[in-house]
Design a protein around this motif. Structure first.
Motif, PDB file in Angstrom:
ATOM      1  N   TYR A 192      69.768  30.468  17.366  1.00 16.73           N
ATOM      2  CA  TYR A 192      69.793  29.079  17.804  1.00 16.73           C
ATOM      3  C   TYR A 192      70.277  28.919  19.245  1.00 16.73           C
ATOM      4  N   ASP A 193      69.959  29.899  20.109  1.00 17.96           N
ATOM      5  CA  ASP A 193      70.432  29.788  21.489  1.00 17.96           C
ATOM      6  C   ASP A 193      69.605  30.702  22.382  1.00 17.96           C
ATOM      7  N   VAL A 194      70.024  30.812  23.646  1.00 18.33           N
ATOM      8  CA  VAL A 194      69.359  31.676  24.610  1.00 18.33           C
ATOM      9  C   VAL A 194      69.573  33.129  24.205  1.00 18.33           C
ATOM     10  N   ILE A 195      68.518  33.909  24.193  1.00 23.05           N
ATOM     11  CA  ILE A 195      68.527  35.250  23.608  1.00 23.05           C
ATOM     12  C   ILE A 195      68.916  36.317  24.635  1.00 23.05           C
ATOM     13  N   GLY A 196      69.877  37.161  24.264  1.00 24.58           N
ATOM     14  CA  GLY A 196      70.175  38.355  25.034  1.00 24.58           C
ATOM     15  C   GLY A 196      70.942  38.144  26.324  1.00 24.58           C
ATOM     16  N   PHE A 197      70.784  39.089  27.258  1.00 27.90           N
ATOM     17  CA  PHE A 197      71.478  39.064  28.534  1.00 27.90           C
ATOM     18  C   PHE A 197      71.269  37.733  29.240  1.00 27.90           C
ATOM     19  N   PRO A 198      72.348  37.165  29.832  1.00 30.42           N
ATOM     20  CA  PRO A 198      73.656  37.751  30.138  1.00 30.42           C
ATOM     21  C   PRO A 198      74.717  37.507  29.065  1.00 30.42           C
TER      22      PRO A 198
ATOM     23  N   VAL B 223      75.344  38.083  24.579  1.00 29.54           N
ATOM     24  CA  VAL B 223      75.356  39.241  23.677  1.00 29.54           C
ATOM     25  C   VAL B 223      73.995  39.937  23.736  1.00 29.54           C
ATOM     26  N   GLU B 224      74.005  41.236  24.015  1.00 27.68           N
ATOM     27  CA  GLU B 224      72.761  41.966  24.204  1.00 27.68           C
ATOM     28  C   GLU B 224      72.228  42.500  22.872  1.00 27.68           C
ATOM     29  N   ALA B 225      70.973  42.927  22.891  1.00 32.48           N
ATOM     30  CA  ALA B 225      70.281  43.307  21.659  1.00 32.48           C
ATOM     31  C   ALA B 225      70.930  44.481  20.943  1.00 32.48           C
ATOM     32  N   LYS B 226      71.625  45.338  21.668  1.00 32.22           N
ATOM     33  CA  LYS B 226      72.269  46.497  21.045  1.00 32.22           C
ATOM     34  C   LYS B 226      73.186  46.070  19.908  1.00 32.22           C
TER      35      LYS B 226
ATOM     36  N   GLY C 174      64.694  33.659  26.420  1.00 34.95           N
ATOM     37  CA  GLY C 174      65.786  34.429  26.996  1.00 34.95           C
ATOM     38  C   GLY C 174      65.288  35.717  27.602  1.00 34.95           C
ATOM     39  N   ASP C 175      66.057  36.777  27.445  1.00 33.44           N
ATOM     40  CA  ASP C 175      65.759  38.063  28.074  1.00 33.44           C
ATOM     41  C   ASP C 175      64.638  38.793  27.326  1.00 33.44           C
ATOM     42  N   VAL C 176      63.607  39.190  28.064  1.00 41.28           N
ATOM     43  CA  VAL C 176      62.429  39.767  27.424  1.00 41.28           C
ATOM     44  C   VAL C 176      62.732  41.119  26.790  1.00 41.28           C
ATOM     45  N   PHE C 177      63.546  41.970  27.448  1.00 41.72           N
ATOM     46  CA  PHE C 177      63.821  43.288  26.884  1.00 41.72           C
ATOM     47  C   PHE C 177      64.669  43.183  25.620  1.00 41.72           C
ATOM     48  N   ASP C 178      65.674  42.319  25.632  1.00 40.49           N
ATOM     49  CA  ASP C 178      66.482  42.117  24.430  1.00 40.49           C
ATOM     50  C   ASP C 178      65.634  41.513  23.316  1.00 40.49           C
ATOM     51  N   GLY C 179      64.738  40.592  23.677  1.00 43.39           N
ATOM     52  CA  GLY C 179      63.889  39.964  22.677  1.00 43.39           C
ATOM     53  C   GLY C 179      62.926  40.939  22.034  1.00 43.39           C
ATOM     54  N   VAL C 180      62.314  41.798  22.838  1.00 37.95           N
ATOM     55  CA  VAL C 180      61.388  42.801  22.299  1.00 37.95           C
ATOM     56  C   VAL C 180      62.147  43.799  21.426  1.00 37.95           C
ATOM     57  N   ALA C 181      63.354  44.176  21.849  1.00 37.64           N
ATOM     58  CA  ALA C 181      64.164  45.091  21.036  1.00 37.64           C
ATOM     59  C   ALA C 181      64.496  44.470  19.690  1.00 37.64           C
ATOM     60  N   ALA C 182      64.839  43.173  19.694  1.00 39.15           N
ATOM     61  CA  ALA C 182      65.129  42.473  18.442  1.00 39.15           C
ATOM     62  C   ALA C 182      63.882  42.396  17.565  1.00 39.15           C
ATOM     63  N   TYR C 183      62.744  42.118  18.183  1.00 37.87           N
ATOM     64  CA  TYR C 183      61.467  42.069  17.451  1.00 37.87           C
ATOM     65  C   TYR C 183      61.189  43.407  16.762  1.00 37.87           C
ATOM     66  N   ASN C 184      61.319  44.498  17.514  1.00 36.75           N
ATOM     67  CA  ASN C 184      61.031  45.822  16.949  1.00 36.75           C
ATOM     68  C   ASN C 184      62.004  46.168  15.830  1.00 36.75           C
ATOM     69  N   ALA C 185      63.269  45.791  16.008  1.00 37.66           N
ATOM     70  CA  ALA C 185      64.271  46.082  14.972  1.00 37.66           C
ATOM     71  C   ALA C 185      63.952  45.339  13.682  1.00 37.66           C
ATOM     72  N   LEU C 186      63.543  44.088  13.811  1.00 39.77           N
ATOM     73  CA  LEU C 186      63.177  43.311  12.633  1.00 39.77           C
ATOM     74  C   LEU C 186      61.928  43.875  11.965  1.00 39.77           C
ATOM     75  N   LYS C 187      60.943  44.248  12.764  1.00 40.02           N
ATOM     76  CA  LYS C 187      59.706  44.802  12.206  1.00 40.02           C
ATOM     77  C   LYS C 187      59.973  46.088  11.432  1.00 40.02           C
TER      78      LYS C 187
END
Length: 284
Positions: free
Chosen positions: A45-51, A53-56, A79-92
């Protein structure tokens, strides 16, 4: 991937956070996880990732979930594209059956995370948006050319995710991204992004989207969203500021349209702070 994260400096953290109307010191948690007896629930419910809490950390918390089903509730401007893609892959890749549910807004990289679900649901009054990746950049011509090349690669990767879900042609998806396409839940379903449109209403987005995106629908303008404040909400803020209950009821009954008109570029917190300062006698 690591080479592409060199932008994560203290200076850039301040700039990016300010773009969202925040401070990097907020360290906002853009997700919350709750394990329930009948399955886990993740709230984004907010802006995703950096700056922030990061996806790690998100991935670590996600992998700790042992439930067989996970519902991911989404109301995010991106939000941050790299954190978002990492979250996407983790969920998948998580073994649980995952349902994503758009409850307000799934814009930018949040629109990618929404597609991580085995099923994608959206309330009828919600919005879904895709666009070309972009970046705030300063540097020499060689630096900027390199950044442009990276953005092109990222855009192609995101387009692959969208085409994989919808079955639409890559050229069609890329044109939709290029023009910053906003869709209602039904439009998203018609195009294959959403599997099921839910009855009822989701949450109001309440983000200052016009500071970030180009083609924000009028009903998602910040002024329009602020006008959804109820009299009870206004009354509560005034009473918390120390106003007499009768006075708070009177002001709440009139609404806060005047305050909105005087602060069209401010965010919700600034509006409330102005009310608080006025009641306390700090602002005339």
């Amino acid at each position: 991937m690591e080479n592409n994260l060199s932008y994560r400096t203290k200076h850039n953290a301040k700039v990016i956070a300010a773009q969202w109307g925040k401070s990097p010191n907020d360290r906002a948690d853009w997700y919350k996880i709750e394990d329930k007896a009948d399955g886990a629930e993740i709230l984004i419910y907010d802006v995703i990732g950096f700056p922030f809490v990061e996806a790690k950390q998100f991935i670590k918390d996600l992998n700790a979930i042992k439930a067989k089903t996970i519902t991911v509730r989404i109301n995010s401007p991106g939000g941050d594209v790299f954190d978002g893609v990492a979250a996407y892959n983790a969920l998948k890749n998580h073994p649980a059956k995952i349902t994503t549910r758009i409850e307000g807004l799934a814009a930018s990289i949040a629109s990618v995370i929404a597609l991580a679900g085995d099923e994608v649901h959206a309330y009828a009054n919600t919005m879904y948006m895709i666009h070309d990746p972009w970046v705030m950049a300063v540097g020499k011509q060689e630096d900027l050319r390199s950044i442009a090349d990276v953005l092109e690669k990222i855009g192609n990767q995101l387009a692959d995710i969208y085409t994989g879900k919808t079955g639409l042609e890559a050229d069609t998806i890329k044109e939709m991204m290029h023009t910053e396409t906003w869709m209602t839940a039904q439009e998203g379903k018609d195009l294959g992004f959403v599997d099921k449109v839910l009855d009822g209403e989701g949450k109001t987005a309440k983000y200052n989207l016009k500071n970030i995106y180009s083609n924000v629908p009028e009903n998602l303008s910040f002024e329009a969203q602020l006008k959804t404040f109820t009299a009870r909400e206004i009354e509560r803020v005034l009473i918390e500021a120390g106003a007499p209950r009768g006075y708070a009821k009177m002001v709440a009954a009139r609404g806060c349209t005047g305050v909105i008109d005087d602060h069209r570029d401010d965010d919700e917190d600034a509006i409330i702070n102005t009310l608080l300062q006025t009641i306390k006698g700090e602002k005339r």
